[in-house]
Design a protein around this motif. Structure first.
Motif, short mmCIF file in Angstrom:
data_model
loop_
_atom_site.label_atom_id
_atom_site.label_comp_id
_atom_site.label_asym_id
_atom_site.label_seq_id
_atom_site.Cartn_x
_atom_site.Cartn_y
_atom_site.Cartn_z
N ARG A 4 45.31 42.02 35.46
CA ARG A 4 44.12 41.35 34.92
C ARG A 4 44.42 39.91 34.49
O ARG A 4 43.53 39.08 34.44
N ARG A 5 45.68 39.61 34.20
CA ARG A 5 46.05 38.26 33.81
C ARG A 5 46.18 37.31 35.02
O ARG A 5 46.00 36.12 34.89
N VAL A 6 46.55 37.88 36.16
CA VAL A 6 46.81 37.01 37.31
C VAL A 6 45.71 37.01 38.34
O VAL A 6 45.67 36.13 39.19
N VAL A 7 44.81 37.97 38.28
CA VAL A 7 43.71 38.04 39.24
C VAL A 7 42.44 37.59 38.53
O VAL A 7 42.08 38.16 37.49
N PRO A 8 41.77 36.58 39.06
CA PRO A 8 40.54 36.12 38.39
C PRO A 8 39.46 37.19 38.44
O PRO A 8 39.37 37.95 39.41
N PRO A 9 38.66 37.26 37.38
CA PRO A 9 37.56 38.24 37.38
C PRO A 9 36.52 37.87 38.44
O PRO A 9 36.24 36.71 38.65
N LEU A 10 36.02 38.87 39.09
CA LEU A 10 35.00 38.64 40.12
C LEU A 10 33.63 38.97 39.63
O LEU A 10 33.38 39.75 38.82
#
Length: 181
Positions: free
Chosen positions: A175-181
């Protein structure tokens, strides 16, 4: 682009002011003296790597060209980033100096375990099926994502006394490295 490799050179901030690696004394605060200090530090054979080069405005690209063209510098200039070729198109006189283009594709699933365990010893402690799960769930063969996960995982292990490399921790790091969609 360039003429060889040497020791790292760069600019760092420290208590006594800004210093240019390879230069004696504090980094100058006037542009002419600063330019001379940078050129002097690049007088030895060095590799100058610029990440996210596609984001550089034309004046920065012109400055890199001036370093390249300076007869007192001996640099290999490596411009990295998706779209760097479009940035160079804005400055054809620098683009004409490109000695070669290299595209770095995503890692194939079969390459992931060998590459990431060679990249950082932390990944050698993770079972191959879990490395595959991490890649399928988050990294998708993108080395930059693996590098970001490595930094976050190291930090979590250093700052949390009972942290263990498990899927619960990894999901939080995703969750820290993948941007929220």
């Amino acid at each position: 682009m360039g003429a060889g490799a040497g020791a790292p050179v760069g600019v760092r901030h420290e208590a006594g002011g800004v210093r240019c690696f390879g230069a004696a004394g504090p980094f100058p605060h006037t542009s002419a003296l600063a330019d001379a200090a940078v050129a002097g530090a690049l007088g030895e054979a060095r590799v100058l790597v610029v990440d996210e080069a596609q984001r550089l405005p034309v004046p920065c690209l012109e400055y890199l060209q001036s370093l390249w063209d300076d007869p007192g510098t001996r640099i290999t200039l490596v411009l990295c980033g998706s779209g760097s070729e479009r940035a160079l198109a804005r400055l054809p006189q620098l683009a004409s100096r490109v000695g070669g283009w290299q595209e770095v594709p995503r890692l194939a699933a079969a390459e992931v375990a060998a590459v990431v365990t060679g990249f950082h010893p932390l990944w050698r402690t993770v079972a191959a099926p879990d490395l595959t799960w991490i890649d399928q769930s988050c990294a998708h063969g993108t080395f930059r994502m693996w590098a970001a996960l490595t930094a976050h995982l190291q930090n979590a292990l250093l700052t949390t006394a009972d942290a263990a490399v498990d899927r619960a921790l990894l999901r939080r790091l995703f969750r820290r490295v993948v941007p929220p969609l």
